[in-house]
Motif scaffolding. Sequence first.
Motif, PDB file in Angstrom:
ATOM      1  N   GLU A 271      33.292  36.222  36.789  1.00 55.44           N
ATOM      2  CA  GLU A 271      34.092  34.998  36.585  1.00 55.44           C
ATOM      3  C   GLU A 271      33.280  33.904  35.900  1.00 55.44           C
ATOM      4  OE1 GLU A 271      36.228  34.063  40.142  1.00 55.44           O
ATOM      5  OE2 GLU A 271      36.589  31.997  39.565  1.00 55.44           O
ATOM      6  N   LEU A 286      40.639  33.708  37.720  1.00 51.58           N
ATOM      7  CA  LEU A 286      40.487  35.059  38.258  1.00 51.58           C
ATOM      8  C   LEU A 286      40.857  35.015  39.723  1.00 51.58           C
ATOM      9  CD1 LEU A 286      39.156  37.692  36.886  1.00 51.58           C
ATOM     10  CD2 LEU A 286      37.239  37.222  38.393  1.00 51.58           C
ATOM     11  N   THR A 289      43.581  40.455  43.845  1.00 50.47           N
ATOM     12  CA  THR A 289      42.622  41.557  43.893  1.00 50.47           C
ATOM     13  C   THR A 289      43.255  42.796  44.493  1.00 50.47           C
ATOM     14  OG1 THR A 289      40.888  39.916  44.268  1.00 50.47           O
ATOM     15  CG2 THR A 289      40.326  42.185  44.807  1.00 50.47           C
ATOM     16  N   TYR A 401      26.387  30.396  46.844  1.00 48.79           N
ATOM     17  CA  TYR A 401      27.537  31.307  46.744  1.00 48.79           C
ATOM     18  C   TYR A 401      28.794  30.477  46.439  1.00 48.79           C
ATOM     19  CZ  TYR A 401      31.612  33.816  48.450  1.00 48.79           C
ATOM     20  OH  TYR A 401      32.868  34.341  48.560  1.00 48.79           O
ATOM     21  N   ARG A 421      29.794  37.957  44.148  1.00 55.58           N
ATOM     22  CA  ARG A 421      29.249  39.325  44.207  1.00 55.58           C
ATOM     23  C   ARG A 421      27.731  39.211  44.165  1.00 55.58           C
ATOM     24  NH1 ARG A 421      34.568  40.706  42.316  1.00 55.58           N
ATOM     25  NH2 ARG A 421      35.523  38.927  43.352  1.00 55.58           N
ATOM     26  N   ALA A 434      30.933  37.161  50.626  1.00 56.15           N
ATOM     27  CA  ALA A 434      32.195  37.496  49.948  1.00 56.15           C
ATOM     28  C   ALA A 434      33.318  36.712  50.588  1.00 56.15           C
ATOM     29  CB  ALA A 434      32.478  38.990  50.043  1.00 56.15           C
ATOM     30  N   GLY A 435      34.342  36.435  49.800  1.00 55.03           N
ATOM     31  CA  GLY A 435      35.469  35.665  50.322  1.00 55.03           C
ATOM     32  C   GLY A 435      36.781  36.169  49.761  1.00 55.03           C
ATOM     33  N   ALA A 436      37.860  35.599  50.268  1.00 55.86           N
ATOM     34  CA  ALA A 436      39.192  35.977  49.786  1.00 55.86           C
ATOM     35  C   ALA A 436      40.111  34.773  49.898  1.00 55.86           C
ATOM     36  CB  ALA A 436      39.745  37.144  50.590  1.00 55.86           C
ATOM     37  N   GLU A 450      39.514  43.214  51.880  1.00 56.86           N
ATOM     38  CA  GLU A 450      39.175  42.812  50.505  1.00 56.86           C
ATOM     39  C   GLU A 450      37.742  42.266  50.452  1.00 56.86           C
ATOM     40  OE1 GLU A 450      42.246  40.613  48.359  1.00 56.86           O
ATOM     41  OE2 GLU A 450      40.660  39.318  47.577  1.00 56.86           O
TER      42      GLU A 450
HETATM   43  C1  LIG Z   1      35.643  34.580  46.574  1.00 62.86           C
HETATM   44  C2  LIG Z   1      35.460  35.700  45.883  1.00 62.86           C
HETATM   45  O1  LIG Z   1      36.229  36.076  44.813  1.00 62.86           O
HETATM   46  C3  LIG Z   1      37.238  35.212  44.295  1.00 62.86           C
HETATM   47  C4  LIG Z   1      38.526  35.445  44.944  1.00 62.86           C
HETATM   48  C5  LIG Z   1      39.427  36.360  44.446  1.00 62.86           C
HETATM   49  C6  LIG Z   1      40.712  36.652  45.197  1.00 62.86           C
HETATM   50  O2  LIG Z   1      40.939  36.023  46.243  1.00 62.86           O
HETATM   51  O3  LIG Z   1      41.481  37.538  44.778  1.00 62.86           O
HETATM   52  C7  LIG Z   1      39.183  37.015  43.234  1.00 62.86           C
HETATM   53  C8  LIG Z   1      38.121  36.666  42.465  1.00 62.86           C
HETATM   54  C9  LIG Z   1      37.287  35.513  42.808  1.00 62.86           C
HETATM   55  O4  LIG Z   1      37.755  34.384  42.164  1.00 62.86           O
HETATM   56  C10 LIG Z   1      34.308  36.627  46.161  1.00 62.86           C
HETATM   57  O5  LIG Z   1      34.124  37.584  45.418  1.00 62.86           O
HETATM   58  O6  LIG Z   1      33.564  36.354  47.120  1.00 62.86           O
END
Ligand SMILES: C=C(O[C@@H]1C=C(C(=O)O)C=C[C@H]1O)C(=O)O
Length: 465
Positions: A271, A286, A289, A401, A421, A434-436, A450
């Motif tokens: 990204e 972006l 997912t 991060y 990542r 990592a997050g979502a 995810e």
């Molecule tokens: C927060 C993260 O990724 C972000 C969150 C995403 C989503 O929620 O679908 C996709 C890509 C990134 O913008 C991560 O990879 O830790």
Amino acid sequence: MTFPENRYAPLRRRLQALLASAPIEPPDALLSVTVPWPELRDLHPAPAGDGGVYWARPARSQYRLGAGHAARFTAEGSQRLPLLERTLGRWRSHWRHLNPDGLALAPHAFLAFAFAADDPCGGPWSEFPNAMAQVPELLLQRNGDTYGITFTTPWPAASAAAQLADSWCARLDDLLRTLREPAQPAACPTPLARTAWEPGDGEWLARVAAAQADMAAGQLEKVVLSRRVRVQAPHDLQLPRLLAALAYRHPCCTHLAISMATTTLLAATPERLAVLTGSEVESDALAGTIPRAPDERVDSELGERLLADPKSRAEHRLVVEAVAAALGPLCEDVAAPAAPVLAKLRSLQHLWTPVRGHLRNGAGLLDLAGLLHPTPAVGGTPRPAAMAWLRDHGESERGWYTGAAGWMDAAGDGELSVILRCALVQGARAELFAGAGIVADSDSAGELEETELKLQAMLEVLADG
Ligand SMILES: C=C(O[C@@H]1C=C(C(=O)O)C=C[C@H]1O)C(=O)O
């Protein structure tokens, strides 16, 4: 001198002559000298010691490795990005570049900043400033078929030409020694034991439920929740091997390795927060997912499902709208395609919309970053409510991060990637993040899964170390 005299004698003579010919500069000037160095073709990337920065975009055959610094600036707090912009502007206004062979290589500054402006960067981030910009003393670069080295010094160098040429050659010799050894692949994958994680699964699910309750009450539309996991290897992780693993596992991403005293931040991110080329601006929206599948048919079915999923499309739309709105005050002709396409990574596919515009005069890359960051892809929406929510739930101190890192050249062109990542590597230990994105109708267990998939991107790389 400890370096082989003969090997560096021609370079030393050339640098000395170039430095001696440099015009007299004002006291805060930067002077860069770029010379070809075809030997770089046969070298193997490795982080370049304390303060070393590695940035690569393999898909465009662009690699940069910086060591030491000719200038450095750190900042934190609400004014950190304007302060960085101003500092970079000052450096650029007195930055001379001697490039006698006319190589397609420019001097660069590296820049990076944490997710939250007021994050004291504690715990595993304690060696990292909140925000920084630095100009490497030595910059080894590949741009397509062009290989060269840019040396930079902060003061008018004519009188010290001989001494400076000597010290640059010695620094270069030290650095090249570390790059001559190919990274031997590990005989078998390095076993990684999970030793700590935060939050635990139950707490994550509860946090999602709490966020969704606040969404139902109309306080929030989206918030990005994150997790961190610590792993332990049986031996120190080998950074050259990890950089080699980035190259073959994530060839389409931007690679970052930023070393502070004992810790290296490693990332393979898809990204880009902001890319500035002349007056052209580009930013990736972006979000959304789904996994990939080894079987081609199943893989494209998954992609189609993501493209057709109303929840993911709505979540993605929020990011596109926020990015376009953020660019508005500084850009003209802001435009984005009506529908996203798929960005296919090694084990994930995302919805992706590139948002483009033209920068008005007088603004710079960090001005753009100041408006764009944090996008709803990493923070949430509305931004103030999402940031307050993250702060209240102990989630805003993420260190770098979901911050951003990249470069700017002496003309002001540059690129910042979102730090995703990623892993912080220290000896045999690593911390991964990592997050979502959570919206009202997110499935909390699915979002947890995810984050696990997103962690895999770096867990696989670490297992090669
Ligand atoms: C927060 C993260 O990724 C972000 C969150 C995403 C989503 O929620 O679908 C996709 C890509 C990134 O913008 C991560 O990879 O830790």
